[in-house]
Design a protein around this motif. Structure first.
Motif, short mmCIF file in Angstrom:
data_model
loop_
_atom_site.label_atom_id
_atom_site.label_comp_id
_atom_site.label_asym_id
_atom_site.label_seq_id
_atom_site.Cartn_x
_atom_site.Cartn_y
_atom_site.Cartn_z
N VAL A 36 73.96 -36.19 88.16
CA VAL A 36 75.39 -35.97 87.90
C VAL A 36 75.56 -34.81 86.93
CG1 VAL A 36 77.47 -36.98 86.90
CG2 VAL A 36 76.01 -38.36 88.38
N ILE A 37 76.46 -33.91 87.25
CA ILE A 37 76.71 -32.73 86.42
C ILE A 37 78.20 -32.59 86.15
CG2 ILE A 37 74.69 -31.49 87.31
CD1 ILE A 37 76.62 -29.93 89.16
N GLU A 38 78.53 -31.78 85.16
CA GLU A 38 79.93 -31.44 84.90
C GLU A 38 80.18 -30.05 85.46
OE1 GLU A 38 82.94 -30.61 81.15
OE2 GLU A 38 81.42 -32.17 80.95
N THR A 39 81.22 -29.92 86.27
CA THR A 39 81.52 -28.64 86.90
C THR A 39 82.25 -27.72 85.93
OG1 THR A 39 83.71 -29.25 87.73
CG2 THR A 39 81.80 -29.90 89.07
N ALA A 40 82.43 -26.48 86.34
CA ALA A 40 83.15 -25.50 85.54
C ALA A 40 84.60 -25.90 85.35
CB ALA A 40 83.06 -24.13 86.20
N PHE A 41 85.10 -26.80 86.18
CA PHE A 41 86.49 -27.26 86.08
C PHE A 41 86.61 -28.53 85.25
CE2 PHE A 41 85.88 -25.10 90.17
CZ PHE A 41 86.80 -24.06 90.04
N GLY A 42 85.50 -28.98 84.68
CA GLY A 42 85.53 -30.17 83.83
C GLY A 42 85.48 -31.47 84.59
N THR A 43 85.17 -31.41 85.89
CA THR A 43 85.07 -32.62 86.70
C THR A 43 83.61 -33.03 86.87
OG1 THR A 43 85.03 -31.31 88.73
CG2 THR A 43 87.18 -32.08 87.94
N THR A 44 83.40 -34.24 87.34
CA THR A 44 82.05 -34.76 87.56
C THR A 44 81.66 -34.58 89.02
OG1 THR A 44 82.39 -36.41 85.84
CG2 THR A 44 80.58 -36.80 87.38
N SER A 45 80.42 -34.16 89.24
CA SER A 45 79.95 -33.95 90.59
C SER A 45 78.42 -34.01 90.59
CB SER A 45 80.43 -32.60 91.14
OG SER A 45 80.09 -32.46 92.51
N ILE A 46 77.82 -33.59 91.70
CA ILE A 46 76.38 -33.38 91.77
C ILE A 46 76.15 -31.97 92.31
CG2 ILE A 46 75.85 -35.81 92.17
CD1 ILE A 46 75.31 -34.98 95.16
N ASP A 47 74.94 -31.50 92.23
CA ASP A 47 74.58 -30.22 92.83
C ASP A 47 74.27 -30.46 94.30
OD1 ASP A 47 73.62 -27.79 93.62
OD2 ASP A 47 71.92 -27.75 92.24
N PHE A 48 75.22 -30.13 95.16
CA PHE A 48 75.04 -30.39 96.58
C PHE A 48 74.01 -29.48 97.22
CE2 PHE A 48 79.01 -32.63 95.91
CZ PHE A 48 78.86 -33.73 96.73
N ALA A 49 73.49 -28.50 96.48
CA ALA A 49 72.40 -27.68 96.97
C ALA A 49 71.05 -28.33 96.73
CB ALA A 49 72.44 -26.30 96.31
N ASN A 50 71.04 -29.46 96.03
CA ASN A 50 69.81 -30.18 95.70
C ASN A 50 69.63 -31.35 96.65
OD1 ASN A 50 67.79 -31.81 94.62
ND2 ASN A 50 68.40 -31.46 92.52
N PRO A 51 68.65 -31.31 97.55
CA PRO A 51 68.47 -32.40 98.53
C PRO A 51 68.27 -33.77 97.89
CG PRO A 51 67.12 -30.50 99.11
CD PRO A 51 67.66 -30.23 97.73
#
Length: 301
Positions: A36-51
């Protein structure tokens, strides 16, 4: 033909419309926290480039929303985007409802064939959990089907509704799989999209760099995929055309026959084949698939 659905809008019954609830997903699968990462927009996500991140996200979604435990895929197998695959199942349910006075048929009496089910068996899982349907999953890879059977055994309620059949002839789809007394209300399929390894690599590189802004990074296919899942001679156009032609021999044993189509330019020649052979019904259903525009081609004899 029906094409009313807006691009990248999930089906009204899709429980993933609101996006990913990462606290809920991490609670279901604590391993997701590592990605889980924090995006540049301050939202929570994952790195979808990481399988690895995508696989853990799928494990979380399947456990939190569909009560599927210990889900896994074979190494380098295709890792399906759950919201998009759920959309396919919901729109397929709408097709079945058209033949049932507008009511979606549910329960084990609804028989569905998943052509090229893969090690994820995502369509049988979602179809059984959402609508209670029964599935026959076919594949040309015995190792894939052995893994699929192990997933079924690990999850309560699946073993009585999901079975598998090896398609030993790579040139056939329904032949030697359909028995004389079989009837399937629905066929679903995620065909090999590309014509060759080279075409697959070109598209993977473009997609990777769109997700991963570091142009020096070596492209990685975030959703994976074995060769027979990703490319075949003639690509998806030939595969679906063969599927259409072969399905004509089993008109009395197949209801709605459907397949994903990635390239919209493949639709006109496929529709021409269906119209020439007088399919009684043909529909094109746009479907949400992340940032990629997809569609389901559906026909009935």
């Amino acid at each position: 033909m029906d094409s009313k659905k807006k691009k990248n809008v999930l089906h009204p019954r899709n429980i993933h419309q609101a996006g990913y609830d990462f606290p809920k997903l991490a609670e279901a699968n604590p391993a997701l926290n590592d990605y889980v990462i924090e995006t540049a927009f301050g939202t929570t996500s994952i790195d979808f480039a990481n399988p690895k991140a995508v696989i853990e996200l799928n494990k979380s979604l399947l456990f939190a929303y569909y009560n599927i435990q210990n889900w896994s895929i074979l190494r380098n197998s295709l890792c399906p985007p759950i919201p998009g695959r759920a959309d396919y199942i919901h729109y397929a349910a709408d097709l079945l409802a058209k033949d049932n006075d507008g009511v979606i048929p549910t329960g084990s009496q609804v028989q569905v064939m998943d052509v090229g089910t893969g090690s994820s068996i995502i369509y049988p899982i979602l179809g059984e959990r959402i609508y209670g349907w029964s599935f026959l999953g076919t594949d040309i890879d015995a190792t894939v089907l052995n893994h699929a059977r192990s997933l079924v055994k690990k999850n309560s309620g699946l073993s009585k509704k999901i079975v598998f059949q090896l398609q030993e002839n790579r040139q056939q789809i329904f032949e030697d799989v359909l028995r004389k007394d079989d009837y399937f209300h629905l066929v679903v399929c995620n065909p090999p999209f590309y014509k060759s390894r080279e075409e697959n690599w070109q598209k993977t590189s473009k997609k990777f760099h769109a997700l991963h802004k570091n142009k020096e990074s070596l492209p990685v296919q975030n959703f994976g995929g074995h060769p027979n899942e990703l490319w075949c001679e003639g690509g998806e156009k030939k595969f679906v055309r063969d599927m259409i032609n072969e399905s004509m021999r089993y008109k009395k044993q197949l209801g709605w026959i459907t397949s994903l189509v990635s390239n919209k330019e493949n639709l006109p020649p496929l529709i021409a084949v269906l119209e020439y052979n007088k399919a009684s019904k043909v529909e094109i259903i746009p479907i949400a698939q992340g940032q990629k525009a997809m569609r389901i081609l559906a026909w009935k004899w």
